[in-house]
Design a protein around this motif. Structure first.
Motif, PDB file in Angstrom:
ATOM      1  N   ALA A 248      26.236  45.690   7.235  1.00 37.35           N
ATOM      2  CA  ALA A 248      27.557  45.485   7.836  1.00 37.35           C
ATOM      3  C   ALA A 248      27.429  44.879   9.230  1.00 37.35           C
ATOM      4  CB  ALA A 248      28.319  46.811   7.890  1.00 37.35           C
ATOM      5  N   TYR A 249      26.454  45.347  10.017  1.00 35.45           N
ATOM      6  CA  TYR A 249      26.196  44.738  11.329  1.00 35.45           C
ATOM      7  C   TYR A 249      25.907  43.245  11.164  1.00 35.45           C
ATOM      8  CZ  TYR A 249      25.667  48.809  14.508  1.00 35.45           C
ATOM      9  OH  TYR A 249      25.875  49.893  15.317  1.00 35.45           O
ATOM     10  N   ALA A 250      25.052  42.909  10.192  1.00 32.20           N
ATOM     11  CA  ALA A 250      24.684  41.508   9.987  1.00 32.20           C
ATOM     12  C   ALA A 250      25.917  40.659   9.699  1.00 32.20           C
ATOM     13  CB  ALA A 250      23.679  41.391   8.839  1.00 32.20           C
ATOM     14  N   GLU A 251      26.788  41.134   8.810  1.00 33.01           N
ATOM     15  CA  GLU A 251      27.986  40.361   8.477  1.00 33.01           C
ATOM     16  C   GLU A 251      28.957  40.303   9.643  1.00 33.01           C
ATOM     17  OE1 GLU A 251      29.180  40.160   4.144  1.00 33.01           O
ATOM     18  OE2 GLU A 251      28.524  42.249   4.312  1.00 33.01           O
ATOM     19  N   ALA A 252      29.014  41.371  10.448  1.00 34.64           N
ATOM     20  CA  ALA A 252      29.858  41.343  11.642  1.00 34.64           C
ATOM     21  C   ALA A 252      29.374  40.287  12.630  1.00 34.64           C
ATOM     22  CB  ALA A 252      29.875  42.720  12.307  1.00 34.64           C
ATOM     23  N   LEU A 253      28.098  39.919  12.550  1.00 36.30           N
ATOM     24  CA  LEU A 253      27.535  38.872  13.411  1.00 36.30           C
ATOM     25  C   LEU A 253      27.621  37.490  12.769  1.00 36.30           C
ATOM     26  CD1 LEU A 253      24.318  40.682  14.703  1.00 36.30           C
ATOM     27  CD2 LEU A 253      26.386  40.191  16.019  1.00 36.30           C
ATOM     28  N   GLY A 254      28.306  37.390  11.625  1.00 36.96           N
ATOM     29  CA  GLY A 254      28.436  36.100  10.956  1.00 36.96           C
ATOM     30  C   GLY A 254      27.193  35.677  10.204  1.00 36.96           C
ATOM     31  N   GLN A 255      26.357  36.644   9.801  1.00 40.06           N
ATOM     32  CA  GLN A 255      25.104  36.361   9.119  1.00 40.06           C
ATOM     33  C   GLN A 255      25.185  36.791   7.654  1.00 40.06           C
ATOM     34  OE1 GLN A 255      22.601  34.969  11.241  1.00 40.06           O
ATOM     35  NE2 GLN A 255      24.302  35.055  12.710  1.00 40.06           N
ATOM     36  N   SER A 256      24.201  36.375   6.874  1.00 43.31           N
ATOM     37  CA  SER A 256      24.032  36.925   5.531  1.00 43.31           C
ATOM     38  C   SER A 256      23.763  38.423   5.649  1.00 43.31           C
ATOM     39  CB  SER A 256      22.850  36.247   4.837  1.00 43.31           C
ATOM     40  OG  SER A 256      22.378  37.028   3.761  1.00 43.31           O
ATOM     41  N   PRO A 257      24.280  39.232   4.714  1.00 43.36           N
ATOM     42  CA  PRO A 257      24.025  40.676   4.805  1.00 43.36           C
ATOM     43  C   PRO A 257      22.543  41.034   4.753  1.00 43.36           C
ATOM     44  CG  PRO A 257      25.010  40.108   2.686  1.00 43.36           C
ATOM     45  CD  PRO A 257      25.130  38.900   3.556  1.00 43.36           C
ATOM     46  N   ASP A 258      21.725  40.162   4.185  1.00 40.60           N
ATOM     47  CA  ASP A 258      20.295  40.441   4.047  1.00 40.60           C
ATOM     48  C   ASP A 258      19.449  39.749   5.118  1.00 40.60           C
ATOM     49  OD1 ASP A 258      20.665  42.018   1.735  1.00 40.60           O
ATOM     50  OD2 ASP A 258      20.806  40.209   0.497  1.00 40.60           O
ATOM     51  N   VAL A 259      20.064  39.350   6.219  1.00 35.64           N
ATOM     52  CA  VAL A 259      19.326  38.577   7.221  1.00 35.64           C
ATOM     53  C   VAL A 259      18.149  39.365   7.802  1.00 35.64           C
ATOM     54  CG1 VAL A 259      20.767  39.251   9.207  1.00 35.64           C
ATOM     55  CG2 VAL A 259      19.592  37.037   9.202  1.00 35.64           C
ATOM     56  N   PHE A 260      18.273  40.719   7.848  1.00 37.83           N
ATOM     57  CA  PHE A 260      17.185  41.522   8.412  1.00 37.83           C
ATOM     58  C   PHE A 260      16.185  41.986   7.361  1.00 37.83           C
ATOM     59  CE2 PHE A 260      20.708  42.308  11.480  1.00 37.83           C
ATOM     60  CZ  PHE A 260      20.112  41.752  12.593  1.00 37.83           C
ATOM     61  N   GLU A 261      16.468  41.717   6.088  1.00 38.89           N
ATOM     62  CA  GLU A 261      15.606  42.232   5.026  1.00 38.89           C
ATOM     63  C   GLU A 261      14.146  41.817   5.185  1.00 38.89           C
ATOM     64  OE1 GLU A 261      15.430  42.707   0.165  1.00 38.89           O
ATOM     65  OE2 GLU A 261      17.057  41.575   1.102  1.00 38.89           O
ATOM     66  N   PRO A 262      13.842  40.574   5.607  1.00 30.28           N
ATOM     67  CA  PRO A 262      12.426  40.207   5.746  1.00 30.28           C
ATOM     68  C   PRO A 262      11.644  41.090   6.707  1.00 30.28           C
ATOM     69  CG  PRO A 262      13.795  38.239   5.749  1.00 30.28           C
ATOM     70  CD  PRO A 262      14.728  39.409   5.833  1.00 30.28           C
ATOM     71  N   ILE A 263      12.310  41.760   7.646  1.00 32.04           N
ATOM     72  CA  ILE A 263      11.548  42.583   8.597  1.00 32.04           C
ATOM     73  C   ILE A 263      11.647  44.078   8.312  1.00 32.04           C
ATOM     74  CG2 ILE A 263      11.641  40.820  10.407  1.00 32.04           C
ATOM     75  CD1 ILE A 263      13.656  42.587  11.886  1.00 32.04           C
ATOM     76  N   TYR A 264      12.357  44.471   7.246  1.00 33.01           N
ATOM     77  CA  TYR A 264      12.272  45.877   6.845  1.00 33.01           C
ATOM     78  C   TYR A 264      11.810  46.047   5.402  1.00 33.01           C
ATOM     79  CZ  TYR A 264      16.936  45.591   4.587  1.00 33.01           C
ATOM     80  OH  TYR A 264      18.008  45.267   3.786  1.00 33.01           O
ATOM     81  N   ALA A 265      11.865  45.004   4.573  1.00 31.46           N
ATOM     82  CA  ALA A 265      11.440  45.113   3.183  1.00 31.46           C
ATOM     83  C   ALA A 265       9.960  45.500   3.112  1.00 31.46           C
ATOM     84  CB  ALA A 265      11.671  43.796   2.454  1.00 31.46           C
ATOM     85  N   GLY A 266       9.638  46.328   2.126  1.00 29.91           N
ATOM     86  CA  GLY A 266       8.254  46.745   1.963  1.00 29.91           C
ATOM     87  C   GLY A 266       7.867  47.923   2.822  1.00 29.91           C
ATOM     88  N   GLY A 267       8.817  48.495   3.535  1.00 31.47           N
ATOM     89  CA  GLY A 267       8.515  49.682   4.318  1.00 31.47           C
ATOM     90  C   GLY A 267       9.096  49.651   5.708  1.00 31.47           C
ATOM     91  N   PRO A 268      10.392  50.002   5.869  1.00 33.57           N
ATOM     92  CA  PRO A 268      10.942  50.108   7.222  1.00 33.57           C
ATOM     93  C   PRO A 268      10.276  51.253   7.965  1.00 33.57           C
ATOM     94  CG  PRO A 268      12.462  51.067   5.636  1.00 33.57           C
ATOM     95  CD  PRO A 268      11.355  50.430   4.839  1.00 33.57           C
ATOM     96  N   ASN A 269      10.354  51.228   9.275  1.00 35.15           N
ATOM     97  CA  ASN A 269       9.881  52.358  10.067  1.00 35.15           C
ATOM     98  C   ASN A 269      10.948  53.447  10.015  1.00 35.15           C
ATOM     99  OD1 ASN A 269       8.146  53.773  11.798  1.00 35.15           O
ATOM    100  ND2 ASN A 269       9.282  53.112  13.591  1.00 35.15           N
ATOM    101  N   GLN A 270      10.555  54.632   9.577  1.00 35.40           N
ATOM    102  CA  GLN A 270      11.483  55.749   9.408  1.00 35.40           C
ATOM    103  C   GLN A 270      10.997  56.932  10.234  1.00 35.40           C
ATOM    104  OE1 GLN A 270      10.331  55.148   5.383  1.00 35.40           O
ATOM    105  NE2 GLN A 270      12.424  55.371   4.645  1.00 35.40           N
ATOM    106  N   LEU A 271      11.864  57.448  11.076  1.00 36.52           N
ATOM    107  CA  LEU A 271      11.540  58.635  11.874  1.00 36.52           C
ATOM    108  C   LEU A 271      12.695  59.612  11.767  1.00 36.52           C
ATOM    109  CD1 LEU A 271       9.886  60.253  13.956  1.00 36.52           C
ATOM    110  CD2 LEU A 271      11.028  58.932  15.761  1.00 36.52           C
TER     111      LEU A 271
END
Length: 345
Positions: A156-179
């Motif tokens: 939703a943040y991505a689309e609010a910025l006028g981006q594709s909803p998956d614009v951040f997927e390349p940097i979290y796919a395969g294992g986001p940092n989770q704490l």
């Protein structure tokens, strides 16, 4: 000074692709994330019984005998996982008055060879107490569930910025940092400080905070005051992290917040989840639509806490600073390197 302002409530259901209020919801998120950076999230679909169960189990852990909690003391873990008593975590060099347990993605420890990036040391298993076996499955399911919600919020943040909803997927796919932190703030009389957690920003994409009935979270109102983010049953408090501030070149605001210690004879419980990018990733700077580009402010720079676009470097820096006992026990070589850099700067 406390502010009369309050945090807005956004309903996650309104961001669904076919929802009739979707455009209005994205506009509201864009405004809130640009100005305040904090809001309550409803409509997330996690039943109240599960929320109550996680808080009750967290309280059950903190009621264990001290020796059972110290069985999983964080100082045992080079990955910064496990239990800390009050005063063992620091914010900007000052002691935070809370006890907590830190969990992450439960992964095998990586082999770290000479020349490998130091953030690889952060990957490894969680610690769980043998006296509370029900904690492990509940925590690991909760991490999976809030990760899913966090990614929906991130889209939703991505689309609010006028981006594709998956614009951040390349940097979290395969294992986001989770704490994930389960936290108890013991009450105490105000003495030298009432710092439960000192004023700071969060470093990831977004934070999802579950509060019990105790107040204490305060958000910078931008005018010298603090907004009381009182608990609202059935909601998470969401805040924008520094990764999104960097990716938007300051259009999105990672806001300062703190927790004030409860009064003596009381306590406060919370469960905080921090969703970040893969530790191997580098944060991109997005090309925003012209009308948003005109409103970028640049990334806030703190000389005491420099930001790096390399996700793993940024996260490791924050762990070394926050937990000096763990850093000294397991990563003294990294501290020595930091000292050399500081002396030649």
């Amino acid at each position: 000074m406390t502010s009369e302002q309050s945090l807005p409530v956004l309903n996650l259901e309104r961001f669904a692709p076919n929802h009739p209020e979707r455009d209005a919801a994205l506009a509201e998120l864009r405004r809130v994330a640009h100005t305040l950076g904090f809001f309550y999230l409803s409509g997330h679909s996690i039943p109240q019984e599960r929320i109550d169960g996680v808080l009750a189990l967290s309280r059950k852990f903190f009621a264990l005998p001290e020796e059972d909690k110290l069985e999983i003391e964080m100082c045992n873990s080079p990955h910064f996982r496990g239990y800390n008593g009050p005063g063992l975590e620091y914010t900007r060099g000052q002691q935070d008055w809370r006890e907590q347990v830190d969990f992450g993605a439960n992964r095998d420890r990586l082999t770290v060879n000479a020349g490998d990036p130091p953030w690889k040391r952060l990957v490894g298993p969680n610690q769980y107490p043998t006296s509370l076996p029900e904690l492990k499955p509940v925590i690991e399911q909760w991490i999976a569930d809030v990760t899913s919600i966090g990614i929906r919020v991130l889209k939703a943040y991505a689309e609010a910025l006028g981006q594709s909803p998956d614009v951040f997927e390349p940097i979290y796919a395969g294992g986001p940092n989770q704490l994930l932190k389960i936290i108890r703030y013991p009450g105490r009389d105000k003495t030298e400080t009432d710092q439960g957690v000192g004023a700071h920003k969060d470093s990831g994409f977004v934070t999802l905070l579950l509060q019990d009935t105790g107040a204490g979270l305060q958000v910078d109102d931008g005018h010298g005051g603090w907004i009381e983010a009182k608990p609202v049953r059935g909601t998470f408090v969401i805040n924008t992290g520094e990764l999104l501030e960097m990716a938007s070149n300051g259009f999105l605001r990672a806001n300062i917040h703190r927790v004030v210690t409860p009064k003596a004879g009381t306590d406060r419980m919370s469960v905080a989840f921090f969703l970040g990018a893969n530790l191997s990733a580098t944060v991109p700077v997005l090309t925003l639509p012209d009308e948003l580009q005109k409103q970028v402010r640049g990334v806030t720079q703190d000389p005491l806490n420099p930001l790096f676009n390399e996700v793993g470097r940024n996260f490791l820096k924050s762990r070394l600073r926050s937990h000096p006992d763990v850093a000294q026990a397991h990563h003294a070589d990294l501290l020595a390197e930091q000292q050399k850099v500081a002396e030649t700067a």
